[in-house]
Design a protein around this motif. Sequence first.
Motif, PDB file in Angstrom:
ATOM      1  N   LEU A  53      30.931  23.951  41.489  1.00 19.25           N
ATOM      2  CA  LEU A  53      31.725  25.142  41.808  1.00 19.25           C
ATOM      3  C   LEU A  53      32.750  25.410  40.722  1.00 19.25           C
ATOM      4  N   GLN A  54      33.406  24.356  40.253  1.00 16.30           N
ATOM      5  CA  GLN A  54      34.408  24.510  39.207  1.00 16.30           C
ATOM      6  C   GLN A  54      33.784  24.956  37.883  1.00 16.30           C
ATOM      7  N   ALA A  55      32.581  24.473  37.602  1.00 16.50           N
ATOM      8  CA  ALA A  55      31.891  24.884  36.373  1.00 16.50           C
ATOM      9  C   ALA A  55      31.570  26.380  36.410  1.00 16.50           C
ATOM     10  N   PHE A  56      31.015  26.849  37.538  1.00 14.82           N
ATOM     11  CA  PHE A  56      30.735  28.276  37.698  1.00 14.82           C
ATOM     12  C   PHE A  56      32.033  29.086  37.632  1.00 14.82           C
ATOM     13  N   SER A  57      33.096  28.542  38.232  1.00  8.17           N
ATOM     14  CA  SER A  57      34.388  29.220  38.232  1.00  8.17           C
ATOM     15  C   SER A  57      34.929  29.383  36.817  1.00  8.17           C
ATOM     16  N   ALA A 264      28.176  38.773  34.782  1.00  6.84           N
ATOM     17  CA  ALA A 264      29.490  38.250  35.180  1.00  6.84           C
ATOM     18  C   ALA A 264      29.809  38.555  36.634  1.00  6.84           C
ATOM     19  N   TYR A 265      29.657  39.820  37.037  1.00  5.45           N
ATOM     20  CA  TYR A 265      30.117  40.244  38.356  1.00  5.45           C
ATOM     21  C   TYR A 265      29.100  39.973  39.469  1.00  5.45           C
ATOM     22  N   ALA A 266      27.868  39.666  39.102  1.00  9.68           N
ATOM     23  CA  ALA A 266      26.880  39.337  40.133  1.00  9.68           C
ATOM     24  C   ALA A 266      27.050  37.911  40.645  1.00  9.68           C
ATOM     25  N   VAL A 267      27.432  36.985  39.760  1.00 14.39           N
ATOM     26  CA  VAL A 267      27.478  35.576  40.161  1.00 14.39           C
ATOM     27  C   VAL A 267      28.812  34.905  39.837  1.00 14.39           C
ATOM     28  N   PHE A 268      29.152  34.845  38.560  1.00 11.32           N
ATOM     29  CA  PHE A 268      30.208  33.939  38.114  1.00 11.32           C
ATOM     30  C   PHE A 268      31.623  34.376  38.509  1.00 11.32           C
ATOM     31  N   VAL A 269      31.945  35.640  38.368  1.00  9.50           N
ATOM     32  CA  VAL A 269      33.293  36.103  38.703  1.00  9.50           C
ATOM     33  C   VAL A 269      33.599  35.932  40.198  1.00  9.50           C
ATOM     34  N   PRO A 270      32.680  36.284  41.123  1.00  5.75           N
ATOM     35  CA  PRO A 270      32.961  36.017  42.543  1.00  5.75           C
ATOM     36  C   PRO A 270      33.259  34.544  42.833  1.00  5.75           C
ATOM     37  N   VAL A 271      32.539  33.635  42.165  1.00  9.47           N
ATOM     38  CA  VAL A 271      32.786  32.201  42.369  1.00  9.47           C
ATOM     39  C   VAL A 271      34.190  31.837  41.901  1.00  9.47           C
ATOM     40  N   PHE A 272      34.633  32.425  40.804  1.00  8.25           N
ATOM     41  CA  PHE A 272      35.998  32.166  40.322  1.00  8.25           C
ATOM     42  C   PHE A 272      37.036  32.569  41.355  1.00  8.25           C
ATOM     43  N   PHE A 273      36.884  33.757  41.943  1.00  3.12           N
ATOM     44  CA  PHE A 273      37.855  34.214  42.942  1.00  3.12           C
ATOM     45  C   PHE A 273      37.872  33.300  44.166  1.00  3.12           C
ATOM     46  N   VAL A 274      36.692  32.902  44.614  1.00  4.82           N
ATOM     47  CA  VAL A 274      36.610  32.029  45.789  1.00  4.82           C
ATOM     48  C   VAL A 274      37.193  30.651  45.495  1.00  4.82           C
ATOM     49  N   SER A 275      37.004  30.149  44.284  1.00  2.00           N
ATOM     50  CA  SER A 275      37.489  28.807  43.944  1.00  2.00           C
ATOM     51  C   SER A 275      39.002  28.690  44.090  1.00  2.00           C
ATOM     52  N   ILE A 276      39.712  29.808  43.925  1.00  2.00           N
ATOM     53  CA  ILE A 276      41.170  29.788  44.099  1.00  2.00           C
ATOM     54  C   ILE A 276      41.512  29.529  45.567  1.00  2.00           C
ATOM     55  N   GLY A 277      40.836  30.234  46.460  1.00  4.23           N
ATOM     56  CA  GLY A 277      41.087  30.044  47.887  1.00  4.23           C
ATOM     57  C   GLY A 277      40.618  28.697  48.399  1.00  4.23           C
ATOM     58  N   VAL A 278      39.555  28.157  47.804  1.00  2.00           N
ATOM     59  CA  VAL A 278      38.996  26.879  48.239  1.00  2.00           C
ATOM     60  C   VAL A 278      39.994  25.734  48.042  1.00  2.00           C
ATOM     61  N   SER A 279      40.900  25.877  47.085  1.00  4.06           N
ATOM     62  CA  SER A 279      41.867  24.811  46.816  1.00  4.06           C
ATOM     63  C   SER A 279      43.032  24.801  47.803  1.00  4.06           C
ATOM     64  N   VAL A 280      43.054  25.754  48.732  1.00  3.11           N
ATOM     65  CA  VAL A 280      44.145  25.823  49.720  1.00  3.11           C
ATOM     66  C   VAL A 280      43.909  24.814  50.834  1.00  3.11           C
ATOM     67  N   THR A 281      44.977  24.142  51.237  1.00  6.49           N
ATOM     68  CA  THR A 281      44.947  23.292  52.417  1.00  6.49           C
ATOM     69  C   THR A 281      46.222  23.520  53.209  1.00  6.49           C
ATOM     70  N   PHE A 282      46.103  23.516  54.518  1.00  4.49           N
ATOM     71  CA  PHE A 282      47.264  23.758  55.379  1.00  4.49           C
ATOM     72  C   PHE A 282      47.820  22.470  55.985  1.00  4.49           C
ATOM     73  N   ASN A 283      47.393  21.315  55.484  1.00  6.19           N
ATOM     74  CA  ASN A 283      47.879  20.041  56.009  1.00  6.19           C
ATOM     75  C   ASN A 283      49.377  19.872  55.745  1.00  6.19           C
ATOM     76  N   GLY A 284      50.155  19.680  56.802  1.00  3.31           N
ATOM     77  CA  GLY A 284      51.593  19.456  56.670  1.00  3.31           C
ATOM     78  C   GLY A 284      52.378  20.664  56.219  1.00  3.31           C
ATOM     79  N   ILE A 285      51.767  21.861  56.309  1.00  2.00           N
ATOM     80  CA  ILE A 285      52.412  23.057  55.779  1.00  2.00           C
ATOM     81  C   ILE A 285      53.595  23.512  56.633  1.00  2.00           C
ATOM     82  N   MET A 286      53.535  23.251  57.933  1.00  4.38           N
ATOM     83  CA  MET A 286      54.569  23.765  58.837  1.00  4.38           C
ATOM     84  C   MET A 286      55.949  23.210  58.488  1.00  4.38           C
ATOM     85  N   GLU A 287      56.005  21.931  58.110  1.00  9.32           N
ATOM     86  CA  GLU A 287      57.292  21.322  57.794  1.00  9.32           C
ATOM     87  C   GLU A 287      57.919  21.891  56.522  1.00  9.32           C
TER      88      GLU A 287
END
Length: 391
Positions: A53-57, A264-287
């Motif tokens: 995923l990171q390579a495509f991103s 670019a826009y058929a495959v690789f660029v969409p993967v780049f945009f998604v890879s940003i959101g994939v790195s999100v985690t909500f663990n311990g975020i409330m505190e």
Amino acid sequence: MLFFFQLLIILLSTKIAGDLCVMLGQPAVLGKLIVGIVIGPAVLGWVQNSDMLQAFSQIGVLLLMFIAGLETDVQELNRNRNSSVSVAVGGIIFPLIGGYAGGQLMGLGQAESLFLGLLFSATSVSISVQTLKDLGQLKSRESVTILGAAIVDDILVVILLAFLMSFFVGGGDVSLGLLIGKKVLFFALILVLGWKVVPWIMKRFAPLRVSETVTSAALIICFGFSYLAESLQIAGIIGAFAAGIAIAQTNFKKEVEHKLEPIAYAVFVPVFFVSIGVSVTFNGIMEQLPLIAGLTIMAVLTKIIGCGLGARVTGFSWNSSIRIGAGMISRGEVALIIAAIGLEMNLLPQDFFTSVVIVVILTTLITPPLLKKLFGERKELASNKGETMSV
């Protein structure tokens, strides 16, 4: 096999989400960023981070900036060089001060506070580029200034990072003179390569009796420039952008643009945009919600004010200055890389790492709708003005 399923989910969800955002009057890129969080580990868990995923991103972001280079007016970029430097300097000083103050309030030491300020001084305009492209504003004077400022910002932040590490990490194993020398060498090389070598390569590849030789030559140059940039400690996206500018000066610009955008826009660029959101985690975020909110407000305002003032002192109107400041808000992958370096070097405490990553992603999510509002208002005014003139 799993990656093929994830790729299916990414392509399907980004197209649907992008279309929904356009229906709601927002740039398509906003939907692609949000859907990355939804299908990623934070919500549904359908797509997990992986080396593939990171390579495509990485390919996606390089192609995105390469296409931006193809569409950049070099003469306009040169005319706005002073503004770009001023915007970059303002966009470093204010976040540096704001981040340092935030670090002090968080109870961090001098080195950690300075590092936090430096992290928020970074800028990644890949999201801004896509948004401005969606809005038809990529060739505007403000956009050209944003692109130029991003190049200067990247260089200055890396030099400042080396300077900070030479003082606080390992006692001077980072040579500042060598680092600056590498930057000078990079720009000297790309000027020579762009002027002499790129046209020669394109002309030699064009008559070869195999398929898509011009497109292949363009990709070779794009990845070659990116590799050269990375090897001299400059972000690869700067190399890709420079490669796009170089090819834009040849007679093959339209053909490369026409053939490469679908790839670019058929495959690789969409993967780049998604890879940003994939790195999100909500663990311990409330505190840490108050901390995240405070750092996000600081990150947004310091870029708008710093870059906006930098644009204003070089002759831009207040409205244009604010647009330029908004275009520099996104910290993107550049800040994420710096955050990872800080964690490894003990300049960013583990307790705050997740919060900082979330703030970086929030700056990326804020940028598209803000640019849409600011540039959309200008288009509306221009339309009204045109109607008035026609009457």
